[in-house]
Design an enzyme around this catalytic site. Structure first.
Site, PDB file in Angstrom:
ATOM      1  N   HIS A   5      55.870  28.629  31.088  1.00  0.00           N
ATOM      2  CA  HIS A   5      54.893  28.717  29.999  1.00  0.00           C
ATOM      3  C   HIS A   5      53.840  27.628  30.198  1.00  0.00           C
ATOM      4  O   HIS A   5      54.073  26.641  30.899  1.00  0.00           O
ATOM      5  CB  HIS A   5      55.577  28.540  28.653  1.00  0.00           C
ATOM      6  CG  HIS A   5      56.372  29.728  28.216  1.00  0.00           C
ATOM      7  ND1 HIS A   5      56.759  29.905  26.908  1.00  0.00           N
ATOM      8  CD2 HIS A   5      56.852  30.797  28.898  1.00  0.00           C
ATOM      9  CE1 HIS A   5      57.445  31.037  26.794  1.00  0.00           C
ATOM     10  NE2 HIS A   5      57.521  31.588  27.994  1.00  0.00           N
ATOM     11  N   GLU A  26      52.512  25.113  28.457  1.00  0.00           N
ATOM     12  CA  GLU A  26      52.782  23.716  28.137  1.00  0.00           C
ATOM     13  C   GLU A  26      53.768  23.108  29.130  1.00  0.00           C
ATOM     14  O   GLU A  26      53.612  21.963  29.557  1.00  0.00           O
ATOM     15  CB  GLU A  26      53.345  23.591  26.709  1.00  0.00           C
ATOM     16  CG  GLU A  26      52.412  24.119  25.639  1.00  0.00           C
ATOM     17  CD  GLU A  26      52.573  25.609  25.353  1.00  0.00           C
ATOM     18  OE1 GLU A  26      52.052  26.063  24.330  1.00  0.00           O
ATOM     19  OE2 GLU A  26      53.211  26.334  26.154  1.00  0.00           O
ATOM     20  N   SER A  82      50.180  28.324  19.566  1.00  0.00           N
ATOM     21  CA  SER A  82      51.293  27.581  18.981  1.00  0.00           C
ATOM     22  C   SER A  82      52.485  27.593  19.938  1.00  0.00           C
ATOM     23  O   SER A  82      52.918  28.656  20.385  1.00  0.00           O
ATOM     24  CB  SER A  82      51.662  28.240  17.647  1.00  0.00           C
ATOM     25  OG  SER A  82      52.654  27.519  16.976  1.00  0.00           O
ATOM     26  N   CYS A  97      56.026  27.738  21.719  1.00  0.00           N
ATOM     27  CA  CYS A  97      57.323  28.354  21.448  1.00  0.00           C
ATOM     28  C   CYS A  97      58.398  27.267  21.371  1.00  0.00           C
ATOM     29  O   CYS A  97      58.127  26.084  21.594  1.00  0.00           O
ATOM     30  CB  CYS A  97      57.647  29.363  22.550  1.00  0.00           C
ATOM     31  SG  CYS A  97      58.088  28.581  24.127  1.00  0.00           S
ATOM     32  N   CYS A 105      58.722  25.200  24.707  1.00  0.00           N
ATOM     33  CA  CYS A 105      57.624  24.257  24.930  1.00  0.00           C
ATOM     34  C   CYS A 105      57.628  23.152  23.879  1.00  0.00           C
ATOM     35  O   CYS A 105      57.332  21.998  24.193  1.00  0.00           O
ATOM     36  CB  CYS A 105      56.301  25.013  24.965  1.00  0.00           C
ATOM     37  SG  CYS A 105      56.238  26.169  26.359  1.00  0.00           S
TER      38      CYS A 105
END
Length: 162
Positions: free
Chosen positions: A59, A61, A84, A86, A89
């Protein structure tokens, strides 16, 4: 735009947005992230590489934090993300004690902002129209890929009638 957004936050979110566009151009999920020093210097960038690499943990981040390498100053940095974060992250940010997270939007997906706040992280929500439009368009065009990214299983096959 959010009231708590500084010029450094804007620069970090702009870098994250550029990363999201790169991910989309590569055929992946358009989510980007950037890590910034207190003076606004961008230290690392990343975008969702799950589709491109086949790595379900890639992901935006997490990729960004991996790209930052070994550091001892996590507790002074700001993580910006177009969406936003998850649970995975969020956990990565909490683990590294990143004190501030700038979020482009949470209208298309609400991550674990509650967990960030519970850990004392300052959450700055930008309500960025670019980020919202990018995700809305992507989800509308590729709902199957989006559901795969956030762990929603496909509809089970219909059972034959007896």
């Amino acid at each position: 735009m959010a009231h708590g957004l500084t010029p450094a936050d804007r620069a970090a979110l702009d870098a994250a947005y550029e990363e999201a566009l790169a991910g989309l151009d590569e055929g992946g999920i358009p989510i980007g992230s950037a890590l910034a020093a207190p003076d606004g210097t961008i230290l690392a960038r990343g975008h969702n590489l799950r589709v491109q690499t086949g790595d379900p943990t890639a992901h935006a981040e997490t990729v960004c934090i991996r790209n930052a390498g070994r550091r001892r100053d996590w507790h002074t940095l700001t993580l910006a993300s177009t969406l936003s974060p998850c649970a995975m992250c969020t956990g990565t940010a909490v683990l590294h004690r990143i004190p501030r997270v700038v979020i482009g939007e949470h209208e298309t997906f609400m991550g674990r902002e509650d967990w960030l706040r519970a850990e004392g992280v300052e959450v700055v929500l930008a309500h960025d129209p670019r980020c919202i439009a990018l995700m809305r368009d992507f989800i509308a065009a590729r709902p199957d890929l989006w559901d795969e990214d956030i762990g929603i299983p496909p509809d089970p096959p219909a059972r034959p009638s007896a």
